[in-house]
Design a protein around this motif. Structure first.
Motif, PDB file in Angstrom:
ATOM      1  N   UNK A 140       1.062  -1.100  -0.595  1.00  0.00           N
ATOM      2  CA  UNK A 140       0.090  -0.510  -0.242  1.00  0.00           C
ATOM      3  C   UNK A 140       1.273   0.872  -0.076  1.00  0.00           C
ATOM      4  N   UNK A 141       0.578   2.156  -0.830  1.00  0.00           N
ATOM      5  CA  UNK A 141       1.089   3.885  -0.574  1.00  0.00           C
ATOM      6  C   UNK A 141      -0.256   4.662  -1.562  1.00  0.00           C
ATOM      7  N   UNK A 142       0.368   5.498  -0.589  1.00  0.00           N
ATOM      8  CA  UNK A 142      -0.791   6.360  -1.197  1.00  0.00           C
ATOM      9  C   UNK A 142       0.405   8.023  -1.080  1.00  0.00           C
ATOM     10  N   UNK A 143      -0.182   8.640  -1.661  1.00  0.00           N
ATOM     11  CA  UNK A 143       0.390   9.790  -2.769  1.00  0.00           C
ATOM     12  C   UNK A 143      -0.938  10.951  -2.300  1.00  0.00           C
ATOM     13  N   UNK A 155      -4.120   6.149  -4.799  1.00  0.00           N
ATOM     14  CA  UNK A 155      -4.104   4.966  -4.130  1.00  0.00           C
ATOM     15  C   UNK A 155      -3.138   3.549  -4.960  1.00  0.00           C
ATOM     16  N   UNK A 156      -1.970   3.349  -4.565  1.00  0.00           N
ATOM     17  CA  UNK A 156      -1.730   1.986  -4.870  1.00  0.00           C
ATOM     18  C   UNK A 156      -1.371   0.670  -4.433  1.00  0.00           C
ATOM     19  N   UNK A 157      -1.306  -0.622  -5.098  1.00  0.00           N
ATOM     20  CA  UNK A 157      -0.605  -1.076  -4.127  1.00  0.00           C
ATOM     21  C   UNK A 157      -1.150  -2.321  -5.199  1.00  0.00           C
ATOM     22  N   UNK A 158      -1.463  -3.959  -4.495  1.00  0.00           N
ATOM     23  CA  UNK A 158      -1.632  -5.002  -4.549  1.00  0.00           C
ATOM     24  C   UNK A 158      -2.597  -5.661  -3.892  1.00  0.00           C
ATOM     25  N   UNK A 159      -3.798  -5.409  -4.502  1.00  0.00           N
ATOM     26  CA  UNK A 159      -5.226  -6.556  -3.760  1.00  0.00           C
ATOM     27  C   UNK A 159      -5.428  -8.093  -4.501  1.00  0.00           C
TER      28      UNK A 159
END
Length: 70
Positions: free
Chosen positions: A26-29, A37-41
């Motif tokens: 998870x990465x939030x900018x 929102x970035x990430x893998x789900x």
């Protein structure tokens, strides 16, 4: 006063808690106009939970969902 970096870290942790840790990397900018929102789900549902959390925290900003369902 909370900095943007601290706020992003707090939201990342809230997303991890809300999704039960299912959204990885998870990465939030945050900037003045949007939250990215970035990430893998593993599922679309997990991705939606992450977006819902960000939307609740930032109701007046555009939420850009760059989370990948893998």
């Amino acid at each position: 006063m909370t900095t943007t970096c601290e706020l992003a870290t707090q939201i990342e942790e809230r997303i991890r808690r809300r999704t039960g840790g299912r959204v990885q990397h998870v990465c939030v900018q945050i900037d003045d106009e949007k939250v990215v929102l970035h990430g893998d789900a593993p599922t679309y549902y997990s991705m939606q939970l992450a977006v819902a959390e960000a939307s609740e925290q930032f109701p007046n900003l555009e939420i850009v969902n760059a989370i990948e369902v893998i």
